[in-house]
Design an enzyme around this catalytic site. Structure first.
Site, mmCIF file in Angstrom:
data_model
loop_
_atom_site.group_PDB
_atom_site.id
_atom_site.type_symbol
_atom_site.label_atom_id
_atom_site.label_comp_id
_atom_site.label_asym_id
_atom_site.label_seq_id
_atom_site.Cartn_x
_atom_site.Cartn_y
_atom_site.Cartn_z
ATOM 1 C CD GLU A 72 -0.917 -2.335 2.479
ATOM 2 O OE1 GLU A 72 -2.026 -3.205 2.655
ATOM 3 O OE2 GLU A 72 0.010 -2.662 2.034
ATOM 4 C CB CYS B 292 0.002 -3.707 8.911
ATOM 5 S SG CYS B 292 0.780 -2.500 8.129
ATOM 6 C CB ALA C 153 10.955 -34.470 -13.230
ATOM 7 N NE ARG D 81 15.403 -25.954 -8.484
ATOM 8 C CZ ARG D 81 16.550 -26.729 -9.429
ATOM 9 N NH1 ARG D 81 18.076 -25.662 -9.222
ATOM 10 N NH2 ARG D 81 17.136 -28.028 -9.035
ATOM 11 C CB THR E 62 19.408 -36.141 -4.273
ATOM 12 O OG1 THR E 62 17.921 -37.170 -3.777
ATOM 13 C CG2 THR E 62 19.194 -35.445 -5.617
ATOM 14 C CD GLU F 159 14.031 -29.135 -7.369
ATOM 15 O OE1 GLU F 159 14.841 -29.763 -7.969
ATOM 16 O OE2 GLU F 159 13.655 -28.386 -7.228
ATOM 17 N N GLY G 203 15.207 -37.200 -2.860
ATOM 18 C CA GLY G 203 14.463 -38.521 -3.825
ATOM 19 C C GLY G 203 13.635 -39.161 -3.725
ATOM 20 C CG LEU H 201 9.371 -36.921 -2.998
ATOM 21 C CD1 LEU H 201 9.899 -36.833 -4.442
ATOM 22 C CD2 LEU H 201 8.758 -35.538 -2.955
#
Length: 350
Positions: free
Chosen positions: A65, A90, A169, A199, A211, A282, A284, A288
Site C-alpha cells: 500500500e 496492517c 519428474a 524455485r 540425491t 525435490e 529423492g 518423498l
C-alpha cells in the site's frame, strides 16, 4: 433490493474483480522475496483508471500500500480514489508503521480487500480501523485467489512451519532415474524452466543425501530472474556428504543447511525459525515417500514424461498404504501440457 440495484451491485463486483486481478499480478512479483512476510499487491484507481501500483518487495521494507501511494504523480490522485489490496492492510506497528494510518491520511474513500490477514493478532482489525475512519471497505473480492497466493505465509503464521511442496519428474510408470552415466533430467527444457520459476517462489529447497551423492545438484535458480538464492537443505541419516559437493563448495555454500538424523518436526521447526514459509522438496524417492507416509506434504507438482523405464527407483518410496481408502486425495488439481510433458499439480486434501 430493486433489479436495478442488483444489476449495479453486480457490475461493481465485476469492476472490482477486474482491478483485483491487477493487484494480484503485482503481488506475484514478491513471491520468494518477502518471507516471512506475505506477498501483497496494491493498486490505486481513480475515475476507472489505475494511477499507481506497488507490491511488497522485501521484509522490513515498505508494504504494498505504501509503495503504491508513493508512486502517485500528485497527492491529489488519492483523494476519493479506491485502493485495491490483496491482503488486509496492517493496523499495528511492526518493522514499519501501520498501513491503515497512511491510507486514511491519503484521503482514499474506498478500500477493496482480497483476503483477511490470517494472523490471529491482526485478523479483521485493519478493516475495523478503516471503517471507523469513514472509509467504505469491501472484503472478499477474489478471496480464494488472494489467499492461495500466500498459503505458505498462512500456514507459517499459525504453525511456524513451512508449506511443503513436493516436486517430481517421473516416467509414466512412476520412475525417477535414468541409467548410470546418462543425463539426469527426465523432463524437457520447458518443464525445467518452469521448475526454476517454482524455485524462485520458495524460501528453501530440500533434497536427501542420496540425491547429493548421486546427482551432485546445484539447487540454484537459473533461466529466470531471481533476487535471492533460497536456502538449500540436505537431509541425511549417515552424514556421508561428499566434501566436494557443489552445495558445499559453490558461491552459495553459506546458504546450505545439513540436517543429520533429525525428525521432520525438528527440521520444519528450524526452517520456520529461519523465516521459511514455502519449502520445495525435490527428492529423492525415499525422502518423498517418507514425507508422504507421515502426511507432511501440502502440494505436489508432478511432471509426467512420455517414457517407460521400469526398475526400482519409484518417485515415492516409503511404506505406502495398506488399503486404497488410505490413499491421499488431491484437490484444486490443474493439468498443463508442456510440450511432450504433462504437469499435474494440486493440493493435498485435509
Amino acid at each position: 433490493m430493486s433489479q436495478n440495484s442488483e444489476q449495479g451491485a453486480g457490475s461493481l463486483k465485476v469492476f472490482d474483480e477486474r482491478f483485483m486481478r491487477f493487484a494480484l499480478c503485482q503481488a506475484r512479483r514478491g513471491l520468494g522475496m518477502t518471507s516471512p512476510n506475505p506477498a501483497v499487491g496494491a493498486i490505486i484507481v481513480s475515475q476507472g483508471q489505475i494511477v499507481a501500483s506497488g507490491f511488497h518487495e522485501r521484509a522490513g521494507e515498505p508494504h504494498a500500500e505504501i509503495n503504491a501511494l508513493s508512486k502517485r504523480s500528485s497527492l491529489e490522485q488519492a483523494k476519493g480514489a479506491t485502493l485495491y489490496v490483496t491482503l488486509e492492510p496492517c493496523s499495528t506497528h511492526g518493522r514499519t508503521p501501520p498501513c491503515t494510518e497512511a491510507i486514511i491520511r491519503a484521503g482514499l474513500s474506498r478500500v477493496v480487500i482480497g483476503s483477511i490477514d490470517p494472523n490471529p493478532r491482526h485478523s479483521g482489525r485493519g478493516v475495523e480501523v478503516l471503517r471507523q475512519a469513514g472509509l467504505e471497505v469491501v472484503v472478499g473480492i477474489l478471496e480464494s485467489e488472494c489467499a492461495n497466493l500466500n498459503v505458505g505465509f498462512n500456514k507459517w503464521i499459525t504453525t511456524r512451519t513451512p508449506w511443503v511442496i513436493a516436486k517430481v519428474a517421473e516416467t509414466l510408470d512412476g520412475r525417477i532415474s535414468r541409467p548410470p552415466g546418462e543425463a539426469r533430467q527426465l523432463s524437457n527444457r520447458r518443464s525445467q524452466r518452469l521448475t526454476h520459476y517454482l524455485r524462485s517462489t520458495v524460501d528453501a529447497i530440500l533434497v536427501g543425501g542420496e540425491t547429493v551423492r548421486t546427482d551432485d545438484p546445484q539447487l540454484t535458480i537459473r533461466f529466470v530472474h531471481a533476487q535471492s538464492q533460497p536456502w538449500r537443505a540436505i537431509v541425511t541419516r549417515s552424514g556421508a556428504i561428499p566434501s566436494q559437493a557443489k552445495l558445499l563448495t559453490d558461491r552459495f555454500a553459506d546458504r546450505t543447511l545439513i540436517y543429520r538424523d533429525q525428525s521432520w518436526r525438528e527440521i520444519f521447526a528450524d526452517l520456520g525459525d529461519r523465516g521459511v514459509t514455502r519449502l520445495l522438496v525435490e527428492g529423492g524417492g525415499q525422502i518423498l515417500g517418507d514425507l508422504l507416509d507421515k502426511r507432511e506434504i501440502d502440494e505436489i507438482w508432478c511432471f509426467l514424461t512420455p517414457y517407460l523405464a521400469g526398475g526400482d527407483k519409484p518417485s515415492f518410496a516409503g511404506a505406502g498404504i495398506g488399503r486404497y481408502e488410505e490413499a491421499i486425495a488431491m484437490e484444486t488439481i490443474r493439468y498443463k501440457q508442456i510440450g511432450s510433458d504433462l504437469l499435474v499439480r494440486g493440493r493435498v486434501r485435509r
